[in-house]
Every structure is written in structure tokens, then in C-alpha cells.
Design a protein around this motif. Structure first.
Motif, PDB file in Angstrom:
ATOM      1  N   LEU A 165       0.827  -1.201   0.000  1.00  0.00           N
ATOM      2  CA  LEU A 165       0.000   0.000   0.000  1.00  0.00           C
ATOM      3  C   LEU A 165       0.868   1.260   0.000  1.00  0.00           C
ATOM      4  O   LEU A 165       0.615   2.207  -0.749  1.00  0.00           O
ATOM      5  N   GLY A 166       1.906   1.256   0.828  1.00  0.00           N
ATOM      6  CA  GLY A 166       2.802   2.411   0.891  1.00  0.00           C
ATOM      7  C   GLY A 166       3.505   2.674  -0.431  1.00  0.00           C
ATOM      8  O   GLY A 166       3.578   3.822  -0.891  1.00  0.00           O
ATOM      9  N   PHE A 167       4.007   1.623  -1.063  1.00  0.00           N
ATOM     10  CA  PHE A 167       4.697   1.788  -2.340  1.00  0.00           C
ATOM     11  C   PHE A 167       3.741   2.258  -3.432  1.00  0.00           C
ATOM     12  O   PHE A 167       4.096   3.118  -4.247  1.00  0.00           O
ATOM     13  N   ILE A 168       2.545   1.701  -3.454  1.00  0.00           N
ATOM     14  CA  ILE A 168       1.572   2.093  -4.477  1.00  0.00           C
ATOM     15  C   ILE A 168       1.206   3.562  -4.343  1.00  0.00           C
ATOM     16  O   ILE A 168       1.213   4.314  -5.321  1.00  0.00           O
ATOM     17  N   LEU A 169       0.887   3.990  -3.125  1.00  0.00           N
ATOM     18  CA  LEU A 169       0.484   5.375  -2.896  1.00  0.00           C
ATOM     19  C   LEU A 169       1.621   6.347  -3.197  1.00  0.00           C
ATOM     20  O   LEU A 169       1.398   7.435  -3.739  1.00  0.00           O
ATOM     21  N   ASN A 170       2.840   5.961  -2.852  1.00  0.00           N
ATOM     22  CA  ASN A 170       3.984   6.827  -3.085  1.00  0.00           C
ATOM     23  C   ASN A 170       4.320   6.940  -4.568  1.00  0.00           C
ATOM     24  O   ASN A 170       4.440   8.053  -5.116  1.00  0.00           O
ATOM     25  N   TYR A 171       4.450   5.817  -5.233  1.00  0.00           N
ATOM     26  CA  TYR A 171       4.878   5.844  -6.632  1.00  0.00           C
ATOM     27  C   TYR A 171       3.794   6.351  -7.564  1.00  0.00           C
ATOM     28  O   TYR A 171       4.093   6.862  -8.648  1.00  0.00           O
ATOM     29  N   ALA A 172       2.529   6.229  -7.162  1.00  0.00           N
ATOM     30  CA  ALA A 172       1.456   6.792  -7.974  1.00  0.00           C
ATOM     31  C   ALA A 172       1.643   8.302  -8.120  1.00  0.00           C
ATOM     32  O   ALA A 172       1.385   8.878  -9.189  1.00  0.00           O
ATOM     33  N   ALA A 173       2.105   8.959  -7.059  1.00  0.00           N
ATOM     34  CA  ALA A 173       2.339  10.405  -7.110  1.00  0.00           C
ATOM     35  C   ALA A 173       3.457  10.741  -8.094  1.00  0.00           C
ATOM     36  O   ALA A 173       3.362  11.725  -8.853  1.00  0.00           O
ATOM     37  N   TYR A 174       4.506   9.946  -8.111  1.00  0.00           N
ATOM     38  CA  TYR A 174       5.614  10.195  -9.039  1.00  0.00           C
ATOM     39  C   TYR A 174       5.190   9.929 -10.482  1.00  0.00           C
ATOM     40  O   TYR A 174       5.537  10.696 -11.399  1.00  0.00           O
ATOM     41  N   PHE A 175       4.457   8.852 -10.701  1.00  0.00           N
ATOM     42  CA  PHE A 175       3.989   8.567 -12.061  1.00  0.00           C
ATOM     43  C   PHE A 175       3.010   9.632 -12.539  1.00  0.00           C
ATOM     44  O   PHE A 175       2.960   9.947 -13.731  1.00  0.00           O
ATOM     45  N   ALA A 176       2.219  10.178 -11.617  1.00  0.00           N
ATOM     46  CA  ALA A 176       1.283  11.240 -11.980  1.00  0.00           C
ATOM     47  C   ALA A 176       2.031  12.443 -12.545  1.00  0.00           C
ATOM     48  O   ALA A 176       1.615  13.036 -13.553  1.00  0.00           O
ATOM     49  N   GLU A 177       3.137  12.805 -11.914  1.00  0.00           N
ATOM     50  CA  GLU A 177       3.930  13.932 -12.409  1.00  0.00           C
ATOM     51  C   GLU A 177       4.587  13.614 -13.742  1.00  0.00           C
ATOM     52  O   GLU A 177       4.717  14.468 -14.616  1.00  0.00           O
ATOM     53  N   ILE A 178       5.003  12.371 -13.907  1.00  0.00           N
ATOM     54  CA  ILE A 178       5.600  11.958 -15.181  1.00  0.00           C
ATOM     55  C   ILE A 178       4.579  12.069 -16.305  1.00  0.00           C
ATOM     56  O   ILE A 178       4.866  12.597 -17.388  1.00  0.00           O
ATOM     57  N   PHE A 179       3.367  11.572 -16.047  1.00  0.00           N
ATOM     58  CA  PHE A 179       2.324  11.627 -17.074  1.00  0.00           C
ATOM     59  C   PHE A 179       1.888  13.069 -17.348  1.00  0.00           C
ATOM     60  O   PHE A 179       1.584  13.429 -18.494  1.00  0.00           O
ATOM     61  N   ARG A 180       1.859  13.892 -16.314  1.00  0.00           N
ATOM     62  CA  ARG A 180       1.512  15.297 -16.504  1.00  0.00           C
ATOM     63  C   ARG A 180       2.536  15.975 -17.409  1.00  0.00           C
ATOM     64  O   ARG A 180       2.186  16.763 -18.303  1.00  0.00           O
ATOM     65  N   GLY A 181       3.805  15.663 -17.169  1.00  0.00           N
ATOM     66  CA  GLY A 181       4.849  16.204 -18.034  1.00  0.00           C
ATOM     67  C   GLY A 181       4.703  15.725 -19.466  1.00  0.00           C
ATOM     68  O   GLY A 181       4.950  16.479 -20.419  1.00  0.00           O
ATOM     69  N   GLY A 182       4.290  14.462 -19.630  1.00  0.00           N
ATOM     70  CA  GLY A 182       4.078  13.929 -20.966  1.00  0.00           C
ATOM     71  C   GLY A 182       2.954  14.653 -21.689  1.00  0.00           C
ATOM     72  O   GLY A 182       3.062  14.951 -22.893  1.00  0.00           O
ATOM     73  N   LEU A 183       1.880  14.967 -20.966  1.00  0.00           N
ATOM     74  CA  LEU A 183       0.766  15.701 -21.569  1.00  0.00           C
ATOM     75  C   LEU A 183       1.175  17.118 -21.953  1.00  0.00           C
ATOM     76  O   LEU A 183       0.787  17.633 -23.007  1.00  0.00           O
ATOM     77  N   LEU A 184       1.956  17.754 -21.085  1.00  0.00           N
ATOM     78  CA  LEU A 184       2.386  19.125 -21.359  1.00  0.00           C
ATOM     79  C   LEU A 184       3.319  19.193 -22.573  1.00  0.00           C
ATOM     80  O   LEU A 184       3.422  20.241 -23.225  1.00  0.00           O
ATOM     81  N   ALA A 185       4.008  18.083 -22.849  1.00  0.00           N
ATOM     82  CA  ALA A 185       4.957  18.077 -23.963  1.00  0.00           C
ATOM     83  C   ALA A 185       4.272  17.945 -25.322  1.00  0.00           C
ATOM     84  O   ALA A 185       4.912  18.137 -26.359  1.00  0.00           O
ATOM     85  N   ILE A 186       2.991  17.617 -25.313  1.00  0.00           N
ATOM     86  CA  ILE A 186       2.266  17.455 -26.577  1.00  0.00           C
ATOM     87  C   ILE A 186       1.824  18.824 -27.095  1.00  0.00           C
ATOM     88  O   ILE A 186       1.210  19.607 -26.371  1.00  0.00           O
ATOM     89  N   ASP A 187       2.138  19.099 -28.322  1.00  0.00           N
ATOM     90  CA  ASP A 187       1.810  20.393 -28.926  1.00  0.00           C
ATOM     91  C   ASP A 187       0.297  20.603 -28.967  1.00  0.00           C
ATOM     92  O   ASP A 187      -0.465  19.677 -29.269  1.00  0.00           O
ATOM     93  N   LYS A 188      -0.131  21.825 -28.663  1.00  0.00           N
ATOM     94  CA  LYS A 188      -1.563  22.135 -28.668  1.00  0.00           C
ATOM     95  C   LYS A 188      -2.174  21.983 -30.066  1.00  0.00           C
ATOM     96  O   LYS A 188      -3.394  21.815 -30.210  1.00  0.00           O
ATOM     97  N   GLY A 189      -1.326  22.039 -31.049  1.00  0.00           N
ATOM     98  CA  GLY A 189      -1.822  21.855 -32.412  1.00  0.00           C
ATOM     99  C   GLY A 189      -2.434  20.480 -32.635  1.00  0.00           C
ATOM    100  O   GLY A 189      -3.272  20.308 -33.536  1.00  0.00           O
ATOM    101  N   GLN A 190      -2.022  19.519 -31.819  1.00  0.00           N
ATOM    102  CA  GLN A 190      -2.586  18.174 -31.940  1.00  0.00           C
ATOM    103  C   GLN A 190      -4.085  18.193 -31.633  1.00  0.00           C
ATOM    104  O   GLN A 190      -4.876  17.506 -32.268  1.00  0.00           O
TER     105      GLN A 190
END
Length: 231
Positions: A108-133
Motif C-alpha cells: 500500500l505504501g509503495f503504491i500510494l507513493n509511486y502513484a504520485a511520481y507517475f502522476a507527475e511523469i504523465f503530466r509532463g508527458g501531456l504538457l509536452a504534446i503540442d496544442k496543435g494536436q
């Protein structure tokens, strides 16, 4: 005639001794792998849901998700594990209902902790996509769901994959923190052998096992990157 002695990691040792410490350490490595698989399978989808929550137009949900991410990324994983294992049962009134098996609490501790890190990774991935898409999708007549599933998400995962790889390798190494909450994993058996035999060879063996696991994981993710034509 005595057991053959050879040099392992710069230290003299016998084959029989290596076998004697390797068996329990490999059993501990099974616990390490099990925790990794549970954590990675659960934390990646949860992280993506957190990313969607952060980007939600419903501000209370967005603020709650951002606060959760700041909390989990801003405090040590070890502290979180100790709190879940030993702190939750001490909460007045409801503590007795929050007593968890040590391994379950660690998962439970690992899931809750790493979910936060993956969330930031995915957010960065979304921000990297050009708005033109997004604009191009509207021109093609795609609705929001089609745009997200067919255009945005595939690109996001390709962009985020290298960071996910690095975080996954870190997760393998962080499983050593199970030792702090008395879950018998790889490092636990290595430390037991060191204390019993007054030699650091078990630490060397444990390091080799961790290295093999991380190399294997890295190879898999590199293969996946090539399959997705990231390179």
C-alpha cells in the motif's frame, strides 16, 4: 580435500558457503519481485488517474490531487511505510481496524507513493504534446474521447516511457526498504548472513542480484521503447 575456495567480489569464499547464503537470498528476492510487480501494476494506473484529477476543471478535485502529490513526493517513502505499518494502528478509536499485514502495508505504501511520481511523469508527458494536436483533432471531426484515446494518450506514453523506466528501476532498489518494516526480503537475508558469519560477502551477493534485476528490467523497457518507435 577441502571445499574449493575462490575469490568473489574480492573476498575469498567457498562454493558451499555461496550456495548456503544464495538459497535464502533468492527466496527473499521473490518477495522483492512480488512487491515490485504489485506496486508497478497498481501505481501506474493510479498515477494516470491522479494526472486526470489534477487537470480536472472541477477545482476541489484538482486541488485535492495536487495536495496528495505534494504530500507523497515531499515526504520520505520510509516515513510513509512506518506510518502505515505502525502509525495507523495508533490512531484513536479506529486504529484497531487499521492493523495490516506487514507485506500488505508495504504494498500500500509503495503504491500510494509511486502513484504520485507517475502522476507527475504523465503530466509532463501531456504538457509536452503540442496544442496543435488538439486543434488538428477538431478539424478531423474527432470528439474529446477519440482525441484523448487515439491521439493524445499514445503520444503521452511514448514521451513518458523513459521517465517511467527510470522510476521503475528506482522502485526495484527501493524495495530494500521492506527491511525497515520487518518484511523478509533480499536485504533482510543478506543482513542476517552478515551478522551471523561476520563477512560482507552476502552484501556483495545481494548487490549482484539487485543489479541483475535492474538490468533485466532496463532491457525490457528499452525493447518496449523500440517497439513503440520512440527511438
Amino acid at each position: 580435500m577441502g571445499d574449493p575456495v575462490f575469490i568473489f567480489g574480492g573476498f575469498p569464499m567457498s562454493l558451499d558457503y555461496l550456495i548456503s547464503i544464495l538459497k535464502p537470498m533468492l527466496e527473499g528476492a521473490q518477495m522483492t519481485v512480488l512487491l515490485f510487480l504489485i506496486a508497478i501494476v497498481a501505481s501506474i494506473p493510479l498515477g494516470f488517474l491522479l494526472t486526470l484529477a489534477v487537470k480536472s476543471s472541477f477545482k476541489p478535485l484538482s486541488w485535492l490531487a495536487q495536495g496528495y502529490i505534494y504530500l507523497m513526493r515531499g515526504t520520505p517513502l520510509l516515513l510513509q511505510l512506518l506510518f502505515i505499518c505502525f502509525g495507523l494502528p495508533m490512531i484513536p478509536v479506529i486504529g484497531e481496524y487499521l492493523v495490516l499485514d506487514r507485506f500488505v502495508a508495504a504494498c500500500l505504501g509503495f503504491i500510494l507513493n509511486y502513484a504520485a511520481y507517475f502522476a507527475e511523469i504523465f503530466r509532463g508527458g501531456l504538457l509536452a504534446i503540442d496544442k496543435g494536436q488538439y486543434e488538428a483533432s477538431k478539424v478531423l471531426g474527432l470528439n474529446k474521447w477519440q482525441t484523448m484515446t487515439r491521439i493524445i494518450l499514445p503520444q503521452m506514453f511514448r514521451i513518458a516511457l523513459p521517465a517511467v523506466t527510470n522510476e521503475s528501476v528506482t522502485l526495484v532498489k527501493d524495495t530494500a526498504l521492506l527491511y525497515a518494516v520487518a518484511v523478509p526480503e533480499l536485504l533482510h537475508f543478506a543482513q542476517t548472513a552478515v551478522n551471523r558469519d561476520f563477512t560482507i560477502v552476502p552484501f556483495v551477493v545481494a548487490g549482484v542480484i539487485y543489479l541483475i534485476m535492474t538490468i533485466f528490467l532496463t532491457v525490457i523497457f528499452k525493447w518496449l521503447e523500440k517497439r513503440l518507435k520512440f527511438e
